[in-house]
Design an enzyme around this catalytic site. Sequence first.
Site, mmCIF file in Angstrom:
data_model
loop_
_atom_site.group_PDB
_atom_site.id
_atom_site.type_symbol
_atom_site.label_atom_id
_atom_site.label_comp_id
_atom_site.label_asym_id
_atom_site.label_seq_id
_atom_site.Cartn_x
_atom_site.Cartn_y
_atom_site.Cartn_z
ATOM 1 N N SER A 1 22.832 15.524 14.079
ATOM 2 C CA SER A 1 23.022 14.976 12.738
ATOM 3 C C SER A 1 23.170 16.096 11.712
ATOM 4 O O SER A 1 22.565 17.165 11.852
ATOM 5 C CB SER A 1 21.838 14.088 12.368
ATOM 6 O OG SER A 1 20.642 14.801 12.449
ATOM 7 N N CYS B 1 16.143 20.857 15.856
ATOM 8 C CA CYS B 1 16.295 19.400 15.862
ATOM 9 C C CYS B 1 17.481 19.056 14.971
ATOM 10 O O CYS B 1 18.133 19.954 14.423
ATOM 11 C CB CYS B 1 15.001 18.761 15.335
ATOM 12 S SG CYS B 1 14.910 16.972 15.606
ATOM 13 N N LEU C 1 0.836 -1.206 0.000
ATOM 14 C CA LEU C 1 0.000 0.000 0.000
ATOM 15 C C LEU C 1 0.864 1.246 0.000
ATOM 16 O O LEU C 1 0.592 2.216 -0.699
ATOM 17 C CB LEU C 1 -0.934 0.006 1.213
ATOM 18 C CG LEU C 1 -1.924 1.182 1.211
ATOM 19 C CD1 LEU C 1 -2.873 1.093 0.021
ATOM 20 C CD2 LEU C 1 -2.714 1.255 2.509
ATOM 21 N N ASP D 1 19.763 12.483 24.011
ATOM 22 C CA ASP D 1 18.487 12.901 23.411
ATOM 23 C C ASP D 1 17.307 12.192 24.054
ATOM 24 O O ASP D 1 17.319 10.972 24.188
ATOM 25 C CB ASP D 1 18.476 12.551 21.913
ATOM 26 C CG ASP D 1 19.453 13.402 21.105
ATOM 27 O OD1 ASP D 1 19.586 14.592 21.429
ATOM 28 O OD2 ASP D 1 20.054 12.867 20.165
ATOM 29 N N HIS E 1 12.154 21.671 9.911
ATOM 30 C CA HIS E 1 11.160 20.812 9.265
ATOM 31 C C HIS E 1 10.801 21.278 7.865
ATOM 32 O O HIS E 1 9.937 20.688 7.224
ATOM 33 C CB HIS E 1 9.911 20.692 10.140
ATOM 34 C CG HIS E 1 10.232 20.088 11.469
ATOM 35 N ND1 HIS E 1 10.638 20.851 12.541
ATOM 36 C CD2 HIS E 1 10.269 18.799 11.880
ATOM 37 C CE1 HIS E 1 10.890 20.045 13.571
ATOM 38 N NE2 HIS E 1 10.678 18.807 13.190
ATOM 39 N N CYS F 1 11.914 17.261 21.298
ATOM 40 C CA CYS F 1 11.173 17.869 20.190
ATOM 41 C C CYS F 1 9.848 17.130 20.022
ATOM 42 O O CYS F 1 9.535 16.250 20.806
ATOM 43 C CB CYS F 1 11.985 17.797 18.911
ATOM 44 S SG CYS F 1 12.622 16.183 18.522
ATOM 45 N N ILE G 1 22.128 20.063 16.821
ATOM 46 C CA ILE G 1 21.507 19.002 17.619
ATOM 47 C C ILE G 1 22.154 17.644 17.387
ATOM 48 O O ILE G 1 21.910 16.693 18.112
ATOM 49 C CB ILE G 1 19.992 18.953 17.343
ATOM 50 C CG1 ILE G 1 19.373 20.328 17.541
ATOM 51 C CG2 ILE G 1 19.279 17.953 18.237
ATOM 52 C CD1 ILE G 1 19.618 20.955 18.899
ATOM 53 N N TRP H 1 10.414 3.750 21.477
ATOM 54 C CA TRP H 1 10.406 3.460 20.044
ATOM 55 C C TRP H 1 10.767 2.018 19.727
ATOM 56 O O TRP H 1 11.137 1.685 18.617
ATOM 57 C CB TRP H 1 11.325 4.457 19.312
ATOM 58 C CG TRP H 1 10.759 5.859 19.335
ATOM 59 C CD1 TRP H 1 9.502 6.228 19.738
ATOM 60 C CD2 TRP H 1 11.413 7.080 18.954
ATOM 61 N NE1 TRP H 1 9.343 7.586 19.642
ATOM 62 C CE2 TRP H 1 10.493 8.142 19.156
ATOM 63 C CE3 TRP H 1 12.674 7.376 18.456
ATOM 64 C CZ2 TRP H 1 10.800 9.469 18.897
ATOM 65 C CZ3 TRP H 1 12.991 8.714 18.181
ATOM 66 C CH2 TRP H 1 12.052 9.742 18.393
HETATM 67 N N1 GLN Z 1 20.706 13.781 17.783
HETATM 68 C C1 GLN Z 1 19.587 13.484 16.946
HETATM 69 C C2 GLN Z 1 19.793 14.115 15.581
HETATM 70 O O1 GLN Z 1 20.306 15.166 15.508
HETATM 71 C C3 GLN Z 1 18.284 13.983 17.531
HETATM 72 C C4 GLN Z 1 17.097 13.642 16.664
HETATM 73 C C5 GLN Z 1 15.738 13.886 17.300
HETATM 74 O O2 GLN Z 1 15.587 14.647 18.198
HETATM 75 N N2 GLN Z 1 14.712 13.274 16.802
HETATM 76 O O3 GLN Z 1 19.422 13.567 14.579
HETATM 77 ZN ZN ZN Z 2 14.695 16.657 17.764
#
Ligand code: GLN
Ligand code: ZN
Length: 768
Positions: free
Chosen positions: A441, A734, A17, A607, A702, A651, A439, A569
């Site tokens: 990455s 983020c 799907l 995190d 985002h 976040c 943050i 998760w």
């Molecule tokens: N340290 C992670 C990153 O920067 C944090 C990601 C998150 O908060 N979802 O990707």
């Molecule tokens: Zn985040």
Amino acid sequence: MLTQNLGYPRIGGQRQLKKACEQYWAGKIDRNELNQVARKIKEENWQTQRDAGIDLIPCNDFSFYDQVLDMSLLLGVIPQRYSAVLSDVKGNKEIDLYFAMARGYQKDGLDITAMEMTKWLDTNYHYIVPEFTADQDFRVFYENIFAEHYAAKQLLGSKAKPVLLGPVSYLLLGKEKEAGFERIDLIKKLVPVYIEIINRLKQQGAEWVQLDEPCLVLDLSKKEKEAFDLAYRSIANRVSGVKLLLATYFDALADNTALAVNLPVTALHIDLVRAPEQLEEVLALAPAHLQLSLGVIDGRNVWKNDYEKSLHQIEKAVGKLGADRTIIAPSCSLLHSPIDLDLETALDPEIKNWMAFAKQKLKEVSDLRQIIKGNDEALHINKQAIESRRSSSKVHQQQVKDRVAAITDADASRLSAFPIRQQVQHERFQLPLFPTTTIGSFPQTDDIRQLRANFKKGALSSAQYEKAIEQATIDSIRWQEEIGIDVLVHGEFERNDMVEYFGEQLDGFLFTKNGWVQSYGSRCVKPPVIFGDVSRPNDMTVRWSRFAAEQTDRPMKGMLTGPVTILQWSFVRDDQPREVTTNQIALAIRDEVVALEQAGIGVVQIDEPAIREGLPLRIAKRPHYLDWAVKAFRISASGVQDRTQIHTHMCYSEFNDIIEHIAAMDADVITIETSRSQMELLQAFAHFEYPNEIGPGVYDIHSPRVPSTEEMVLLLEKAAELLPARNLWVNPDCGLKTRKWPETKAALENMVAAAKQAREQINVENII
Ligand code: GLN
Ligand code: ZN
């Protein structure tokens, strides 16, 4: 005794799907092809359930995107802004309107935003939030449910049971789009449409109709309780000859028990996995006509059912109600469970024997009935599996258990209080005011992903792979130095996913090949499975953090995922409390933090984006959760010296209502998502007088949009009005892994410029 199922995964065993929807959105297949894929999935699902011996089989549980959005289309709850989408001129049909509501519409000169999405109660599934106006009308708008029931009936006869989200939960899970009314007051206008739908289904031959009312397990106001009464009395008065099944799940009815059992329906479904304690009270209060559907099989996890335990519950109910008023079922829709364990050919057979996915759970439902009828062959096999898990050395590590049992309050406390640590850290790092950082990455480019894929396939040696990751890391460090970031990160190029990366290196975790679960729309996730006591055989991140730190004189942040997020998760163990599993993970992370400190890393970020997600649905259960969740974080963070600076990051959620608990985590620095709310969240932090250092995100990662220096300076000024400027950090919302490099570079250059301006403009002494 009947068996039933409340809902079945609709993504397809091979995620057909997802693929079909994405192809349709890209214009690569047409509506017919999309519908064919859908029809095949539905028919397979119905056959699977029939073959498993299920008596009441859901239909209308299929959805191209989300079942709540389906309800909105069915009931004609279509926000005004989409009125231009549906048109024969453009060739658009209802399905295009539907996808426009889910995903926004940017075509034909139109630019319409998508509807909001939020988490479905306490799951990781996200639904599309219905939008109501004061003069909201309801009508049968989309006829699809009737076609689907018709098709199901062809295959299943009277076993086909249409499923609707019930009217009260539908309203409560939506939101008012204008002031001046309360959405629950729309119930009087809404109920007649439900009556029409149910009557039409009945005319088509539906014997049962399932109405999901998960809101019956929440804390309800008097008015909301009255709405339940009103809705179900009106429905019962105006439909006859069809049996209504009212489904609740994810928690106990608790103080709503009397209300729920007295609603005029044929059967009530309760979740006995999440809330086994409610059985006694429901049985005690159930009126003489009520049938009870017992949700004994966990619809949200991957473990085999313990038949003895379930039989005990079923026998109790049969003793009170009789077999003909007892129904056996999974606890909730199987939407939240992976589809078919048979597809997992690479799992350790011993552990696989402890597991059950959706298809296997159906078999468990009918096994239980067989056993009740006296055929207890399946019981012996089940007992063996349960016993093998209970005593397996793969699950139980005495050292891990002993260590968790020995945790003291001191383990959850830093050596000194924050003001002392702050001073030591200031002297050590000599950072400017408004220090800048990110943050963790950096963009996961196609090249990086390809690299990892080739490495996994064996097309790349580990030396080649490491060399390439090293180069990406070095490049990112050089670039961070050039633009003038103060506290650097290594970029997380070696990581696939922030939970998987750690799960793969910890003992007690396993990974499936096909254990996909729908997260939202076409997005699926494959959560790791925590099957045993968790421990950390080796360092996990030291190699890359040390390598990165060696490339620069500036502080390099070590980057870890926190215990609560790893728990949240994953599929978790059901043989011990969540908090015990979390503490095991917390100790593993604590050891990693200490290892980083020993390797010379002075700043470590742990995190916890998911800490808010674990919050129980019932208010009364929240303090206990927050206690252990905060404590688990503190255990992970407290093994280090005062001079080591611990960051955390959050976040995705509203944090206003848990600020005091965030403060209790006692991280030296928190970076938090705020830019989309224009720093609104900060008011809550200010009001609470948040004591530690804080980096409110000034760059919304985002979207690809590059924020200007000026707007980030404005955000910093706002922040400095609310909180001590000396405590403020400057950073994005983020991680940047989903972004592309050009926009990331431009935005971070602006961000550094904004910090510099703020240092000149904002007179720290004068503000606070
Ligand atoms: N340290 C992670 C990153 O920067 C944090 C990601 C998150 O908060 N979802 O990707
Ligand atoms: Zn985040």
